[in-house]
Design a protein around this motif. Structure first.
Motif, short mmCIF file in Angstrom:
data_model
loop_
_atom_site.label_atom_id
_atom_site.label_comp_id
_atom_site.label_asym_id
_atom_site.label_seq_id
_atom_site.Cartn_x
_atom_site.Cartn_y
_atom_site.Cartn_z
N MET A 1 0.82 -1.21 0.00
CA MET A 1 0.00 0.00 0.00
C MET A 1 0.86 1.26 0.00
SD MET A 1 -3.00 -1.11 -0.33
CE MET A 1 -2.31 -2.49 -1.24
N ALA A 2 2.12 1.10 0.37
CA ALA A 2 3.04 2.24 0.34
C ALA A 2 3.74 2.34 -1.01
CB ALA A 2 4.07 2.09 1.46
N SER A 3 3.20 1.64 -2.01
CA SER A 3 3.84 1.63 -3.33
C SER A 3 2.82 2.01 -4.39
CB SER A 3 4.36 0.22 -3.64
OG SER A 3 3.30 -0.61 -4.09
N GLY A 4 3.24 1.92 -5.63
CA GLY A 4 2.31 2.19 -6.73
C GLY A 4 1.26 1.09 -6.87
N ILE A 5 1.52 -0.06 -6.23
CA ILE A 5 0.51 -1.13 -6.26
C ILE A 5 -0.40 -0.91 -5.06
CG2 ILE A 5 0.10 -3.62 -6.35
CD1 ILE A 5 2.90 -4.02 -7.37
N ASP A 6 -1.20 0.12 -5.13
CA ASP A 6 -2.00 0.45 -3.95
C ASP A 6 -3.43 -0.05 -4.04
OD1 ASP A 6 -2.86 2.16 -5.87
OD2 ASP A 6 -2.40 4.01 -4.80
N GLN A 7 -3.70 -0.82 -5.10
CA GLN A 7 -4.95 -1.58 -5.17
C GLN A 7 -4.50 -2.97 -5.59
OE1 GLN A 7 -6.83 1.09 -8.09
NE2 GLN A 7 -8.57 1.13 -6.70
N TYR A 8 -4.43 -3.88 -4.64
CA TYR A 8 -3.74 -5.14 -4.85
C TYR A 8 -4.65 -6.32 -4.54
CZ TYR A 8 -0.49 -8.97 -4.05
OH TYR A 8 0.16 -10.17 -4.10
N PHE A 9 -4.45 -7.40 -5.29
CA PHE A 9 -5.08 -8.65 -4.86
C PHE A 9 -4.22 -9.83 -5.23
CE2 PHE A 9 -6.54 -8.67 -9.25
CZ PHE A 9 -6.78 -10.00 -9.58
N GLU A 10 -4.44 -10.91 -4.49
CA GLU A 10 -3.78 -12.16 -4.84
C GLU A 10 -4.66 -13.34 -4.45
OE1 GLU A 10 -0.14 -11.90 -2.14
OE2 GLU A 10 -0.57 -14.03 -1.95
N PHE A 11 -4.53 -14.42 -5.21
CA PHE A 11 -5.10 -15.70 -4.82
C PHE A 11 -3.94 -16.51 -4.29
CE2 PHE A 11 -8.30 -14.38 -7.88
CZ PHE A 11 -9.46 -14.75 -7.23
N GLY A 12 -4.14 -17.20 -3.19
CA GLY A 12 -3.00 -17.97 -2.71
C GLY A 12 -3.36 -18.90 -1.59
N TRP A 13 -2.35 -19.70 -1.24
CA TRP A 13 -2.52 -20.70 -0.18
C TRP A 13 -2.31 -20.07 1.17
CZ3 TRP A 13 -4.86 -24.82 -1.63
CH2 TRP A 13 -4.74 -25.24 -2.95
N TYR A 14 -3.11 -20.52 2.11
CA TYR A 14 -2.95 -20.16 3.51
C TYR A 14 -2.68 -21.49 4.23
CZ TYR A 14 -5.97 -15.88 3.14
OH TYR A 14 -6.55 -14.67 2.86
N TRP A 15 -1.83 -21.42 5.24
CA TRP A 15 -1.63 -22.62 6.06
C TRP A 15 -1.87 -22.28 7.52
CZ3 TRP A 15 1.49 -21.60 1.80
CH2 TRP A 15 1.46 -22.58 0.80
N ARG A 16 -2.64 -23.10 8.17
CA ARG A 16 -2.92 -22.90 9.60
C ARG A 16 -2.82 -24.26 10.29
NH1 ARG A 16 -6.60 -17.93 9.67
NH2 ARG A 16 -5.51 -16.74 8.07
#
Ligand code: 4AD
Ligand code: MG
Length: 431
Positions: A193-208
């Protein structure tokens, strides 16, 4: 490219090669019929002894579910469908009798047994359809976000710190250093958010590493993470998510009609998504006979009760609940100025199950540091994350949305395990 059954109408009276699985077989003396199947449909292969000569006897030995290739001319069948008059054929891969029943609707194989033979299970249209819709769900979320100008990228999954809480992490032996599998992309997406990519998304794995044995918990799951800068508050994020969810549900209901019909499902589209504070939720729960301690999180029974209430009273499948207590939220959530007991956070419920958590984040370095200390978060692994907040961090916020949970709720699946190809839970590392 393989010729698929759905395209046979283009090959009428033409000679083709068609390959597929043997669905069923019928032999009547000098003529045999084999129904061949692929993921798109069926083709009746007609084998005649006077055409195939000595090879004809081989037909008898073909087992169901074997892979067979036939060559011949496509004809229309009386009563609909297509037929191929076989000139030659070969058995490409012989199948043993299947270990699970997949075609007899009267025999319901237990899910735990089906999952051991997932590829076979996925030959059934009912199972395959779940994954076709899952594929579309991801496509439509992505489509919406890209159209809004968001940038999709990826963040590290082998990390120094889990991101959500100290416990519940899987350790990785990383060249004799201890690393962890990411619990979420939280810290990295915020740094962007402190960069030019201030509207960002990703799909990814979460591990818990949670030892939960429920129908809604996995140890490895897939999520959509969204983060956006220059917001006023968490209600801005909710406006955005609300529109996105409506878009995705409408799109599924329109573009995946055939799949939904196969599963006998109708999708309820939210009209005006109810938005209540947790305090108001306590009140509604009280009226429903469920007492929760002031300042506590919702338990799964409360989630279900609220889901049912908003469906019955307002015909709304999705509910936003806002302003959770600071005691129940991670260090990076922003607190309410007027009453720091609460945070600028929300959870999203779909048919009575949490599918998403989000918040406005604390972007003021000093306050963030104080909050991290208050929650006893180790500061060393947070070093570069915290640094970012010193050099012009805009106000921002976002959310994480569990794709497996979303699909489970969308398709009324009994268990989240049905929504993933091969699940991971405390007991299952294989297949
Ligand atoms: O609620 P969670 O833990 O929130 C976060 O990870 C935050 N970083 C989100 C944010 O941006 N503030 O996880 C997000 C979602 C949950 O709402 C749920 O849908 C799903 O991930 N989820 C799980 N799905 C399957 N199995 C589990 N064990 C899950 N834990 C969370
Ligand atoms: Mg949550």
């Amino acid at each position: 490219m393989k010729l698929y059954a759905k395209d046979l109408q283009n090959y009428l009276n033409k000679e083709v090669i068609f390959a597929g699985w043997v669905h069923s077989k019928r032999i009547l003396g000098k003529i045999a019929f084999i129904i061949l199947r692929d993921k798109t449909g069926f083709l009746q292969a007609t084998f005649k002894k006077d055409i195939l000569k000595e090879k004809f006897h081989k037909v008898k030995h073909i087992q169901n579910e074997s892979v067979v290739k036939v060559m011949g001319t496509i004809q229309e069948k009386v009563g609909g469908g297509y037929e191929i008059l076989v000139k030659d054929f070969s058995i490409i891969n012989e199948s043993e009798p299947l270990p699970i029943e997949i075609w007899n609707p009267d025999i319901k194989t237990q899910f735990i047994k089906r999952i051991q033979y997932r590829p076979l299970d996925l030959r059934r249209p009912e199972t395959l359809t779940i994954f076709k819709i899952r594929n579309s769900v991801i496509q439509y979320f992505r489509e919406y976000l890209l159209n809004k100008g968001f940038i999709e990228s990826q963040t590290p999954k082998i990390v120094l710190m889990g991101a959500e809480s100290g416990a519940d992490v899987f350790k990785v032996d990383y060249f004799r250093k201890t690393a962890y599998l990411a619990q979420s992309p939280q810290l990295y997406k915020q740094m962007l958010m402190a960069s030019g990519i201030d509207q960002y998304f990703e799909f990814g794995w979460y591990w818990r590493a949670e030892k939960s044995h429920t129908s809604r918990h996995l140890t490895e799951f897939y999520g959509l993470d969204v983060e956006m800068a220059w917001i006023n508050d968490h209600y801005d994020i909710l406006d955005f998510v609300g529109d996105m969810l409506k878009y995705v549900l409408k799109r599924i209901s329109k573009s995946n009609k055939e799949s939904l019909d196969l599963l006998g499902l109708h999708i309820d589209i939210p009209k005006s998504i109810p938005r209540i504070s947790l305090k108001e939720a306590y009140k509604i729960l009280g009226q429903l006979g469920k007492k929760l301690k002031y300042g506590s999180d919702l338990d799964s029974e409360s989630e279900r009760l609220l889901g049912k209430y908003f469906m019955e009273e307002y015909n709304e499948p999705i509910v936003f609940i806002t302003n959770y207590p600071w005691s129940e939220r991670p260090f990076y959530h922003m607190r309410l100025e007027e009453d720091p007991f609460w945070t600028k956070s929300f959870d999203i419920f779909y048919k009575g199950l949490e599918i998403s958590t989000g918040a406005q984040r604390e972007h003021r370095f000093e306050v963030l540091l104080k909050q991290a200390k208050e929650k006893n978060v180790p500061l060393e692994p947070l070093k570069y994350y915290l640094e970012t907040f010193k050099y012009g961090m805009p106000p921002h916020g976002g959310f994480g949305l569990g794709i497996d949970r979303f699909v489970k709720q969308l398709l009324d699946l009994k268990d989240i395990r049905e929504a993933v190809l091969w699940f991971r839970d405390p007991e299952h590392l294989s297949p």
